[in-house]
Design an enzyme around this catalytic site. Structure first.
Site, PDB file in Angstrom:
ATOM      1  N   GLU A 132       0.851  -1.178   0.000  1.00 36.02           N
ATOM      2  CA  GLU A 132       0.000   0.000   0.000  1.00 36.02           C
ATOM      3  C   GLU A 132       0.889   1.230   0.000  1.00 36.02           C
ATOM      4  O   GLU A 132       1.944   1.244   0.643  1.00 36.02           O
ATOM      5  CB  GLU A 132      -0.915   0.052   1.234  1.00 36.02           C
ATOM      6  CG  GLU A 132      -2.030  -0.971   1.228  1.00 36.02           C
ATOM      7  CD  GLU A 132      -1.607  -2.292   1.834  1.00 36.02           C
ATOM      8  OE1 GLU A 132      -0.544  -2.330   2.497  1.00 36.02           O
ATOM      9  OE2 GLU A 132      -2.310  -3.292   1.642  1.00 36.02           O
ATOM     10  N   ASN A 192       2.122  10.075  -2.336  1.00 32.19           N
ATOM     11  CA  ASN A 192       3.544   9.714  -2.313  1.00 32.19           C
ATOM     12  C   ASN A 192       3.990   9.335  -3.724  1.00 32.19           C
ATOM     13  O   ASN A 192       4.165   8.170  -4.064  1.00 32.19           O
ATOM     14  CB  ASN A 192       3.792   8.562  -1.334  1.00 32.19           C
ATOM     15  CG  ASN A 192       5.276   8.382  -1.030  1.00 32.19           C
ATOM     16  OD1 ASN A 192       6.137   8.903  -1.749  1.00 32.19           O
ATOM     17  ND2 ASN A 192       5.583   7.648   0.020  1.00 32.19           N
ATOM     18  N   TYR A 239       7.888   2.007  -7.279  1.00 28.36           N
ATOM     19  CA  TYR A 239       7.173   0.738  -7.382  1.00 28.36           C
ATOM     20  C   TYR A 239       6.802   0.423  -8.837  1.00 28.36           C
ATOM     21  O   TYR A 239       6.899  -0.727  -9.270  1.00 28.36           O
ATOM     22  CB  TYR A 239       5.929   0.758  -6.501  1.00 28.36           C
ATOM     23  CG  TYR A 239       6.240   0.999  -5.041  1.00 28.36           C
ATOM     24  CD1 TYR A 239       7.391   0.454  -4.456  1.00 28.36           C
ATOM     25  CD2 TYR A 239       5.409   1.776  -4.235  1.00 28.36           C
ATOM     26  CE1 TYR A 239       7.684   0.683  -3.125  1.00 28.36           C
ATOM     27  CE2 TYR A 239       5.703   1.999  -2.903  1.00 28.36           C
ATOM     28  CZ  TYR A 239       6.841   1.452  -2.355  1.00 28.36           C
ATOM     29  OH  TYR A 239       7.136   1.679  -1.038  1.00 28.36           O
TER      30      TYR A 239
END
Length: 388
Positions: free
Chosen positions: A335, A340, A347
């Site tokens: 998560e 962000n 990611y």
């Protein structure tokens, strides 16, 4: 204070003169081309209409972007020249803040969105506030429309700017009924906030820098330098490293974990931690994960702030996925807060894709001790673990 306010970052060419909180004159030329030729005559027209000499001004404010590369450069270069010639202080304000100030409504978050073409928007979000524009949730950035829609704050929301209509709408979201261009009044408010308690006898602030965000379309050929990196050694760690891990986590997060909390987390079934060591033998960051059956989750990844953007986070993420695969996991979940953007970029570079969204998953830091609790949605992301 008497202000000269300039804006050519978007479609219009704006020059305005204000005295205190009052706009004396607002001269505006519509159309996104020819700002370089029109700005100085527009300034002169505003000066004549206000009946004031430029030397009688106390300060200058200019929009620094985001927006058109040429437009940003035009107003900023003229503002810098006037500031030097007149020996007047100069402050820069963002177009997103100015747009947010003119659209903010009590109890609603505000998102300024500017059409950046090519299926992208310049975007900045501000928290809900009882009055006026709340605290910024993230700096102005450029995002594809699909990703911009993903990270919009939950709850009542006001959208403003030329990109507002491009974003998906919901029952609790409205497009502000105000111009897609900053007004002189909103530029004045942004300038006053930037200047704060400055007085004419105070030191002159440093000149503002442009906020281009997107590089110019036309650029000289250049040598592409390799990204900076720091070689680290990844090794397993355990509860005996809790003090070191806690210190790094508290260095990286305002609500960092205590030693006791880390020991509790490492005591969970399937939990493991990997520690990154720099060439000098010092801890640089760590990643914690947990495996349950054939799935794994990223509990946290943190890199010491002074060592960020050196590839350590990517190395830890890769090592965590490999370790999870060795422990039998076929997929890895995590998560991440919708605001962000740096973590999301990390990611996505690691192959993760969005698979869900958790409403009000993260509690935000309070603006003041007596302020109400604020929350932020979390994106759920997933990657398949390749088995060797």
């Amino acid at each position: 204070m008497k202000w000269l306010l300039l804006d050519t970052a978007l479609e219009d060419c704006l020059a305005a003169i204000a005295d205190g909180d009052a706009i004396l004159v607002e001269q505006r030329g519509v159309g996104g081309k020819g700002h370089a030729e029109r700005l100085l005559p527009t300034i002169e027209a505003a000066r004549l209409a206000a009946g004031i000499e430029l030397k009688a001004l106390d300060a200058i404010a200019v929009t620094i972007g985001p927006g058109s590369f040429t437009g940003i450069r035009t107003a900023l270069s003229v503002a810098r020249g006037l500031s030097l010639a007149l020996r007047k202080p100069l402050w820069g304000v963002t177009t997103t803040q100015a747009l947010g100030l003119q659209a903010a409504q009590a109890g609603r978050a505000t998102v300024a969105a500017i059409d950046a073409r090519r299926g992208e928007v310049y975007l900045q979000a501000f928290a809900a506030s009882a009055a006026g524009l709340g605290k910024e949730l993230w700096p102005a950035c450029i995002l594809p429309l699909e990703q911009a829609e993903e990270i919009l704050p939950s709850g009542p929301l006001t959208l403003v700017g030329s990109g507002a209509a491009l974003l998906r709408q919901g029952v609790d979201r409205v497009i502000a009924a105000c111009p897609a261009q900053p007004t002189a009044a909103s530029l004045l408010r942004a300038a006053q906030q930037a200047a704060g308690p400055w007085q004419p006898n105070d030191a002159v602030p440093p000149p503002p820098k442009p906020l281009y965000i997107r590089p110019p379309d036309a650029a000289l050929p250049r040598v592409v330098q390799p990204a900076a990196s720091l070689a680290v050694t990844i090794q397993p760690a355990d509860a005996s490293h809790a003090a070191v891990l806690s210190a790094m986590h508290r260095e990286g997060f305002h609500d960092g974990w205590s030693e006791a909390a880390l020991r509790d987390l490492l005591g969970m079934p399937g939990a493991f931690v990997l520690l990154a060591i720099d060439p000098a033998g010092q801890p640089a960051g760590f990643a914690m994960g947990r495996v349950a059956a054939d799935e794994a989750e990223v509990i946290t990844i943190t890199v010491r702030p002074r060592l960020r953007q050196l590839g350590i986070g990517a190395a830890l993420l890769k090592a965590l996925a490999a370790e999870a695969g060795l422990r039998g996991a076929g997929s890895l979940f995590l998560e991440v807060a919708v605001s962000n953007l740096a973590a999301q970029a990390l990611y996505r570079a690691g192959g993760f894709q969005k698979v869900g969204r958790r409403k009000d998953y993260y509690q935000l830091e309070r603006i003041s001790p007596d302020a109400p609790l604020r929350f932020e949605d979390g994106l759920v992301m997933r990657v398949e673990i390749r088995k060797s």
